[in-house]
Scaffold this active site. Structure first.
Site, PDB file in Angstrom:
ATOM      1  N   GLU A 136     -11.847 -83.711 -40.691  1.00 56.14           N
ATOM      2  CA  GLU A 136     -11.355 -82.448 -40.401  1.00 56.14           C
ATOM      3  C   GLU A 136     -10.771 -81.527 -40.252  1.00 56.14           C
ATOM      4  O   GLU A 136     -10.356 -80.831 -40.617  1.00 56.14           O
ATOM      5  CB  GLU A 136     -13.113 -82.168 -39.287  1.00 56.14           C
ATOM      6  N   ASN A 154      -8.289 -79.320 -42.110  1.00 55.63           N
ATOM      7  CA  ASN A 154      -7.746 -77.979 -41.823  1.00 55.63           C
ATOM      8  C   ASN A 154      -5.854 -77.566 -41.308  1.00 55.63           C
ATOM      9  O   ASN A 154      -5.594 -76.787 -42.142  1.00 55.63           O
ATOM     10  CB  ASN A 154      -8.168 -78.109 -39.499  1.00 55.63           C
ATOM     11  N   ARG A 167     -13.824 -70.550 -48.943  1.00 54.65           N
ATOM     12  CA  ARG A 167     -15.520 -70.291 -48.732  1.00 54.65           C
ATOM     13  C   ARG A 167     -15.987 -71.344 -49.505  1.00 54.65           C
ATOM     14  O   ARG A 167     -17.102 -71.743 -50.687  1.00 54.65           O
ATOM     15  CB  ARG A 167     -16.076 -69.246 -48.669  1.00 54.65           C
TER      16      ARG A 167
HETATM   17  N1  LIG Z   1      -4.358 -76.375 -38.720  1.00 53.16           N
HETATM   18  C1  LIG Z   1      -5.145 -75.189 -38.035  1.00 53.16           C
HETATM   19  N2  LIG Z   1      -3.958 -74.578 -38.247  1.00 53.16           N
HETATM   20  C2  LIG Z   1      -4.367 -72.695 -38.442  1.00 53.16           C
HETATM   21  N3  LIG Z   1      -5.993 -72.455 -37.974  1.00 53.16           N
HETATM   22  C3  LIG Z   1      -6.296 -74.038 -38.097  1.00 53.16           C
HETATM   23  C4  LIG Z   1      -5.973 -74.606 -37.881  1.00 53.16           C
HETATM   24  N4  LIG Z   1      -7.519 -75.420 -37.552  1.00 53.16           N
HETATM   25  C5  LIG Z   1      -8.373 -74.725 -37.446  1.00 53.16           C
HETATM   26  N5  LIG Z   1      -7.959 -73.396 -37.542  1.00 53.16           N
HETATM   27  C6  LIG Z   1      -8.302 -72.109 -37.342  1.00 53.16           C
HETATM   28  O1  LIG Z   1      -9.679 -71.916 -36.813  1.00 53.16           O
HETATM   29  C7  LIG Z   1     -10.562 -72.345 -37.069  1.00 53.16           C
HETATM   30  C8  LIG Z   1     -12.046 -72.633 -37.675  1.00 53.16           C
HETATM   31  O2  LIG Z   1     -11.665 -74.128 -37.538  1.00 53.16           O
HETATM   32  P1  LIG Z   1     -12.792 -74.478 -38.293  1.00 53.16           P
HETATM   33  O3  LIG Z   1     -12.152 -76.121 -38.406  1.00 53.16           O
HETATM   34  O4  LIG Z   1     -13.741 -75.096 -37.246  1.00 53.16           O
HETATM   35  O5  LIG Z   1     -14.048 -74.418 -38.862  1.00 53.16           O
HETATM   36  P2  LIG Z   1     -12.747 -73.803 -41.376  1.00 53.16           P
HETATM   37  O6  LIG Z   1     -11.641 -74.637 -40.972  1.00 53.16           O
HETATM   38  O7  LIG Z   1     -12.757 -72.281 -41.176  1.00 53.16           O
HETATM   39  O8  LIG Z   1     -13.963 -74.857 -41.612  1.00 53.16           O
HETATM   40  P3  LIG Z   1     -15.026 -76.429 -42.110  1.00 53.16           P
HETATM   41  O9  LIG Z   1     -13.921 -77.047 -40.839  1.00 53.16           O
HETATM   42  O10 LIG Z   1     -16.319 -75.723 -41.203  1.00 53.16           O
HETATM   43  O11 LIG Z   1     -14.159 -75.859 -43.266  1.00 53.16           O
HETATM   44  C9  LIG Z   1      -9.961 -71.289 -38.658  1.00 53.16           C
HETATM   45  O12 LIG Z   1     -11.179 -70.841 -40.042  1.00 53.16           O
HETATM   46  C10 LIG Z   1      -9.227 -71.349 -38.531  1.00 53.16           C
HETATM   47  O13 LIG Z   1      -8.514 -69.776 -38.424  1.00 53.16           O
HETATM   48 MG   LIG Z   2     -11.934 -76.972 -40.419  1.00 53.75          MG
END
Ligand SMILES: Nc1ncnc2c1ncn2[C@@H]1O[C@H](COP(=O)(O)OP(=O)(O)OP(=O)(O)O)[C@@H](O)[C@H]1O
Ligand SMILES: [Mg+2]
Ligand code: SF4
Lengths: 134, 474
Positions: free
Chosen positions: A42, A46, A95
């Site tokens: 995960e 990110n 998405r």
């Molecule tokens: N490394 C990062 N750099 C910048 N923003 C981040 C980072 N990690 C998370 N975020 C922000 O936090 C939000 C939530 O992260 P999360 O991993 O929970 O969900 P996601 O990545 O959007 O979706 P999913 O992980 O379910 O595919 C992201 O949409 C983004 O805005």
């Molecule tokens: Mg994520």
């Protein structure tokens, strides 16, 4: 130390696979490997989705596994909000690829024994995860 | 020092035929568990890692890998002989051959009774349906019928052992039912009964000899389909109808369907499911699971062979053609049977066996084969060494060292199973260094050296050595 490239979906998951293999080599308990693999994946995703470039470092002792993911990218303005299940800023095309459910950070929190996020907007994010080996 | 590899602990059907092996490194690259190394010019199988999937048997260009199993002669040791044909056997005969001909053929080969694994498969399907109803079951459940996949999980994905469905394999249930019938109904002493599985694969041969998840053996041996095929073939196509009765055929199409990929999930009526065939594809799906995906799936059917059991290396016919035949048989007797009707029949069949026959009676243990040392602190040190060594290797994964890739060689080095100069590039570097050193030493030869040789040696020797000295110096 392994490098992750933002936007590299083809190579995505490769770094967390390497981390998993190392954990297997050093004899980490299967149960911890299970959690650490999910959380590392995960975190890696990110970086791929939200940041420009990153690195993963693994530090293990017989009692703890510490994984740090450090990236250069936009940073997270409101960490508490980002931690909410379902919160995501991922654009539509991401998405469509099956990401952006806003479940990554909540999953990491669930899997890690300790999760610590530090972020500076416009600079980048550092995620520290600790898994206890007992 | 590293701990020595344990040997003799696991039974393996897959073996090397030394004379045929040319040490060509083809198999080491294809082994899904990196269980093969070329040592002294021959492919050596690391026992703890081998899952008997038969990939190396398929890939070896010199036919140097073979599955060792029982022969048809071995059944003569027993007074009462029972054959357990794998569902895949029904797919080995072209031209719409009916199962009763095949089963009668087994009697003709010398068996006293035949118990269809396909019949037991239907009962196990009913049991898996029950498990799928349990609210606290792990998700997804992973099928346990392919022994090579169970071993793959032990070796490479031990963190998901808990997801393996706790149901006996159809082969095992068939053996217990057949044995029970022979002892209880026919009054034959247990020790007089020989139960033999007619096997499509080395994985099952090993599972018969060394079962995982069970404390007691019920099957005496496993005979390859290919071993009996010629004899069976001539009966199947030449026997007159009066030599063929259908009293041995009890399995429904649903049970026979287990012989191909997709048959199992059809039989258990899982809603959200995936069927994966081919061990390399199974690994991909397991890796996907390891990332926390597929958790919304009820069931994953996983079979080591492409096409399912019809793809096992001990079969005879083309897997795609036999798969088609199995599909035909699966829908022949009940083309439009509803899932509810299947479930109902399975529930009734379940009443005919006792619960202890349907499950595992021993935990499936992880096989931590990747661990570099049993002491974690030492393992971590070795891991650090491993990373350092990897940096010095060329990274082109040529296989000439006998390991599947550079990282695997580094792993073998820290386990003291290989040395750095097993790498041809490292060796060349070393030779270079040595040559330079020698040249340097030679250049340093004191002039008096030539004089030293003068006394005891002959005149022509002296001439040679002084020339050598001059050349090195120039
Ligand atoms: N490394 C990062 N750099 C910048 N923003 C981040 C980072 N990690 C998370 N975020 C922000 O936090 C939000 C939530 O992260 P999360 O991993 O929970 O969900 P996601 O990545 O959007 O979706 P999913 O992980 O379910 O595919 C992201 O949409 C983004 O805005
Ligand atoms: Mg994520
Ligand atoms: S898929 Fe069937 S034939 Fe192939 S290894 Fe597994 S049990 Fe044997």
């Amino acid at each position: 130390m392994f490098r992750i490239d933002g936007g590299d979906f083809a190579g995505a998951g490769a770094v967390s696979s390497k981390i998993k293999k190392i954990l297997q080599h050093i004899g980490t308990k299967p149960e911890i490997i299970r959690r650490a693999s999910i959380a590392t994946y995960e975190a890696e995703m990110n970086v791929v989705i939200h940041a420009t470039m990153g690195e993963i470092a693994l530090d293990a002792t017989p009692s703890i596994v510490h994984i740090r993911i450090l990236d250069e990218g936009p940073g997270i303005p409101d960490i508490d909000r980002a931690m909410q299940p379902g919160y995501s800023t991922a654009p539509d095309e991401i998405r469509e690829m099956g990401f952006g459910a806003g479940m990554g950070l909540p999953n990491m929190e669930r899997c890690a024994d300790k999760l610590d996020i530090k972020s500076v907007v416009g600079i980048g994010t550092t995620v520290d995860m600790v898994f206890r080996n007992e | 020092m590293s701990e020595p590899e344990e040997t003799g602990k696991y039974f393996h059907s897959v073996q090397l035929i030394e004379d045929k092996c040319k040490g060509c490194v083809t198999c080491i690259k294809h082994c899904p568990t990196e269980a093969i190394r070329v040592r002294d010019g021959k492919a050596a199988i690391l026992e703890v890692r081998c899952v008997d999937c038969g990939e190396c048997v398929r890939i070896c260009p010199n036919q140097a890998k073979a599955a060792v199993a029982d022969t048809l002669e071995s059944i003569s040791k027993f007074r009462y002989k029972i054959a357990l044909p794998a569902p895949a056997l029904y797919g080995q005969f072209r031209g719409g051959v009916k199962p009763e001909r095949i089963l009668a053929g087994l009697i003709h080969l010398g068996f006293d009774d035949v118990f269809e694994v396909a019949y037991a498969a239907e009962i196990i399907s009913g049991r898996i349906r029950e498990i799928l109803q349990q609210p606290d079951r792990p998700m997804p459940l992973l099928s346990s019928s392919c022994p090579s996949i169970v071993r793959l999980i032990q070796v490479r994905f031990p963190e998901y052992i808990g997801n393996i469905v706790p149901a006996a394999s159809p082969m095992r249930l068939a053996a217990r039912m057949a044995r029970k019938h022979a002892t209880e109904t026919l009054g034959i002493p247990d020790e007089d009964i020989g139960v033999f599985f007619i096997s499509p694969c080395p994985g099952k041969v090993s599972a018969v000899a060394d079962p995982v998840g069970y404390s007691k053996r019920f099957i005496n041996g496993a005979i390859p389909i290919a071993e009996i095929y010629t004899k069976l073939h001539s009966f199947v196509y030449n026997a007159s109808d009066k030599d063929v009765t259908d009293h041995l055929c009890k399995a429904s199409g649903v049970g026979i369907g287990w012989g191909r990929c997709g048959g199992e999930v059809l039989a258990i009526g899982a809603h959200r499911h995936i069927s994966v065939d081919g061990i390399h594809h199974v690994i991909q799906i397991m890796e996907e699971m390891g990332r926390g995906k597929l958790l919304d799936m009820d069931y994953i059917e996983m079979l080591a062979c492409v096409g399912g059991c019809v793809g096992g290396v001990l079969n005879v016919d083309n897997p795609f053609i036999s798969r088609r035949r199995i599909r035909e048989l699966a829908s022949q007797d009940s083309p439009s049977e509803s899932d509810a009707a299947i479930a109902e029949r399975q529930a009734q069949l379940l009443q005919t066996v006792t619960p202890d026959m349907l499950g595992l009676d021993e935990p499936i243990e992880p096989r931590p084969t990747l661990c570099l040392h049993s002491d974690m602190a030492t393992a971590i040190q070795k891991m650090e060494q491993l990373e350092e060594i990897v940096k010095t290797l060329p990274g082109i994964d040529c296989g000439a060292c006998g390991a599947p890739h550079c990282r695997a060689l580094a792993e073998d080095i820290v386990r003291d199973l290989a040395v750095e100069t097993d790498c041809v590039f490292k060796l060349r570097e070393r030779v270079h260094e040595l040559a330079d050193e020698m040249a340097e030493l030679a250049a340093k030869l004191p002039p008096a050296m030539g004089v030293l040789g003068k006394g005891p040696t002959k005149d022509d020797d002296k001439g040679n050595s002084s020339t050598a000295g001059t050349e090195a110096g120039s």
